[in-house]
Design a protein around this motif. Sequence first.
Motif, PDB file in Angstrom:
ATOM      1  N   GLU A  80       0.861  -1.182   0.000  1.00  0.00           N
ATOM      2  CA  GLU A  80       0.000   0.000   0.000  1.00  0.00           C
ATOM      3  C   GLU A  80       0.894   1.227   0.000  1.00  0.00           C
ATOM      4  OE1 GLU A  80      -3.230   0.036   2.799  1.00  0.00           O
ATOM      5  OE2 GLU A  80      -3.414  -2.146   2.691  1.00  0.00           O
ATOM      6  N   SER A  81       0.656   2.119  -0.968  1.00  0.00           N
ATOM      7  CA  SER A  81       1.478   3.308  -1.103  1.00  0.00           C
ATOM      8  C   SER A  81       0.784   4.305  -2.015  1.00  0.00           C
ATOM      9  CB  SER A  81       2.844   2.926  -1.702  1.00  0.00           C
ATOM     10  OG  SER A  81       3.663   4.053  -1.863  1.00  0.00           O
ATOM     11  N   LEU A  87       5.462  -4.217  -7.283  1.00  0.00           N
ATOM     12  CA  LEU A  87       6.211  -5.153  -6.459  1.00  0.00           C
ATOM     13  C   LEU A  87       6.921  -6.135  -7.378  1.00  0.00           C
ATOM     14  CD1 LEU A  87       6.977  -6.356  -3.695  1.00  0.00           C
ATOM     15  CD2 LEU A  87       4.842  -7.674  -3.785  1.00  0.00           C
ATOM     16  N   LEU A  88       8.239  -6.092  -7.372  1.00  0.00           N
ATOM     17  CA  LEU A  88       9.041  -7.026  -8.147  1.00  0.00           C
ATOM     18  C   LEU A  88       9.556  -8.086  -7.184  1.00  0.00           C
ATOM     19  CD1 LEU A  88      10.458  -7.796 -10.832  1.00  0.00           C
ATOM     20  CD2 LEU A  88      12.379  -6.405 -10.066  1.00  0.00           C
ATOM     21  N   ILE A  89       9.269  -9.352  -7.494  1.00  0.00           N
ATOM     22  CA  ILE A  89       9.672 -10.471  -6.647  1.00  0.00           C
ATOM     23  C   ILE A  89      10.668 -11.314  -7.420  1.00  0.00           C
ATOM     24  CG2 ILE A  89       8.887 -12.509  -5.392  1.00  0.00           C
ATOM     25  CD1 ILE A  89       6.073 -11.135  -5.353  1.00  0.00           C
ATOM     26  N   ALA A 100      -0.646  -3.007  -9.697  1.00  0.00           N
ATOM     27  CA  ALA A 100      -1.943  -2.746  -9.082  1.00  0.00           C
ATOM     28  C   ALA A 100      -3.046  -2.916 -10.118  1.00  0.00           C
ATOM     29  CB  ALA A 100      -1.965  -1.331  -8.517  1.00  0.00           C
ATOM     30  N   ASP A 101      -4.227  -3.274  -9.644  1.00  0.00           N
ATOM     31  CA  ASP A 101      -5.396  -3.328 -10.510  1.00  0.00           C
ATOM     32  C   ASP A 101      -6.622  -2.924  -9.695  1.00  0.00           C
ATOM     33  OD1 ASP A 101      -6.128  -5.542  -8.961  1.00  0.00           O
ATOM     34  OD2 ASP A 101      -5.557  -6.987 -10.481  1.00  0.00           O
ATOM     35  N   PRO A 108      -0.566  -3.232  -5.456  1.00  0.00           N
ATOM     36  CA  PRO A 108      -0.082  -4.540  -5.895  1.00  0.00           C
ATOM     37  C   PRO A 108      -0.327  -5.606  -4.823  1.00  0.00           C
ATOM     38  CG  PRO A 108       1.651  -2.877  -6.050  1.00  0.00           C
ATOM     39  CD  PRO A 108       0.505  -2.258  -5.343  1.00  0.00           C
ATOM     40  N   GLU A 109      -0.859  -6.745  -5.254  1.00  0.00           N
ATOM     41  CA  GLU A 109      -1.120  -7.855  -4.337  1.00  0.00           C
ATOM     42  C   GLU A 109      -0.923  -9.165  -5.079  1.00  0.00           C
ATOM     43  OE1 GLU A 109      -4.997  -9.640  -2.083  1.00  0.00           O
ATOM     44  OE2 GLU A 109      -4.623  -7.495  -1.832  1.00  0.00           O
TER      45      GLU A 109
END
Length: 145
Positions: A80-81, A87-89, A100-101, A108-109
Amino acid sequence: MKVRIDWLVFPSALAISFAFTAATLAQEAVVITPKFEPDPLVVRGTSGGTKNSDCGDIPATPSQTIQVNESLPYLRLRVESAGEPTLLIDGPGGRFCVLADSKSGENPEIAGYWEAGKYSLYVGDRAQGQHPYTLSISQKKDSSQ
């Protein structure tokens, strides 16, 4: 033999020591085990960075590292921001960019099965900004918890 302490130097040395300790702690891996507590586990930082990628502008070093000790049937990460966070994993299963969507509320989740291993997480920003972020790590399937 008398030892002379320069009290003006001592606070500076102490402040440098605390700054070094805080920086070191930020780089330690968060260890994820089944049924970890507290759930969600929350980490904070600043999104974005100077490295341009397909996942927005990311920092040169991981924002966070997590160590999953044994494979988990379900784990959820959510950032959350402000701005346009990403978010790169980078982990044992490959490298993934999470955007994000509307379903995730523009944050991003990613959720699902996670195999054991070390994961480097980069919290980026597609709008070239830098904003405080909150990363929530949970084994609960309901995102409202």
